[in-house]
Design a protein around this motif. Sequence first.
Motif, short mmCIF file in Angstrom:
data_model
loop_
_atom_site.label_atom_id
_atom_site.label_comp_id
_atom_site.label_asym_id
_atom_site.label_seq_id
_atom_site.Cartn_x
_atom_site.Cartn_y
_atom_site.Cartn_z
N VAL A 20 -60.04 -12.46 -109.36
CA VAL A 20 -60.23 -11.42 -108.88
C VAL A 20 -60.07 -11.68 -106.95
O VAL A 20 -59.87 -12.24 -105.99
CB VAL A 20 -61.66 -11.00 -108.37
CG1 VAL A 20 -62.41 -10.41 -107.46
CG2 VAL A 20 -62.47 -11.35 -110.23
N VAL A 21 -59.24 -10.59 -106.47
CA VAL A 21 -59.08 -10.19 -104.87
C VAL A 21 -59.50 -8.73 -104.38
O VAL A 21 -59.30 -7.89 -105.09
CB VAL A 21 -57.16 -9.93 -104.96
CG1 VAL A 21 -56.40 -10.44 -103.39
CG2 VAL A 21 -56.28 -10.93 -106.41
N PHE A 22 -60.09 -9.86 -103.12
CA PHE A 22 -60.93 -8.51 -102.68
C PHE A 22 -60.52 -8.17 -101.37
O PHE A 22 -60.36 -9.56 -100.36
CB PHE A 22 -62.12 -8.52 -102.35
CG PHE A 22 -63.34 -7.73 -101.25
CD1 PHE A 22 -63.33 -6.73 -101.33
CD2 PHE A 22 -63.62 -8.09 -100.28
CE1 PHE A 22 -64.08 -5.84 -101.13
CE2 PHE A 22 -63.38 -7.18 -99.28
CZ PHE A 22 -63.73 -6.12 -99.66
N ALA A 66 -58.52 -17.69 -98.93
CA ALA A 66 -59.99 -16.95 -97.61
C ALA A 66 -59.65 -15.27 -97.71
O ALA A 66 -60.00 -14.85 -97.63
CB ALA A 66 -60.01 -17.93 -96.74
N ALA A 67 -58.23 -14.56 -97.37
CA ALA A 67 -57.57 -13.75 -96.91
C ALA A 67 -56.68 -13.32 -96.83
O ALA A 67 -55.41 -14.12 -96.94
CB ALA A 67 -57.61 -13.45 -94.91
#
Length: 69
Positions: A63-65, A47-48
Amino acid sequence: MLTSRSDMNWNELTGARAALLKHWQILGQFRQRHPAIGSGQHRQLNAAPYSFSRQTEDDKVMVVFAGNR
């Protein structure tokens, strides 16, 4: 037939607009090379920072935001 639109002047973009165009071109190329982005099975990893993977039989991406929301 009269039209109200003209061709986009892509070669005349400079500065921040040229950098933004380049950014979206890179993302578009990535998506074109990885069909899992559009049609793969989605699985959230964290989530984070928000991260997920997408996978098809022949392609897999992660994918990592980590940017600002």
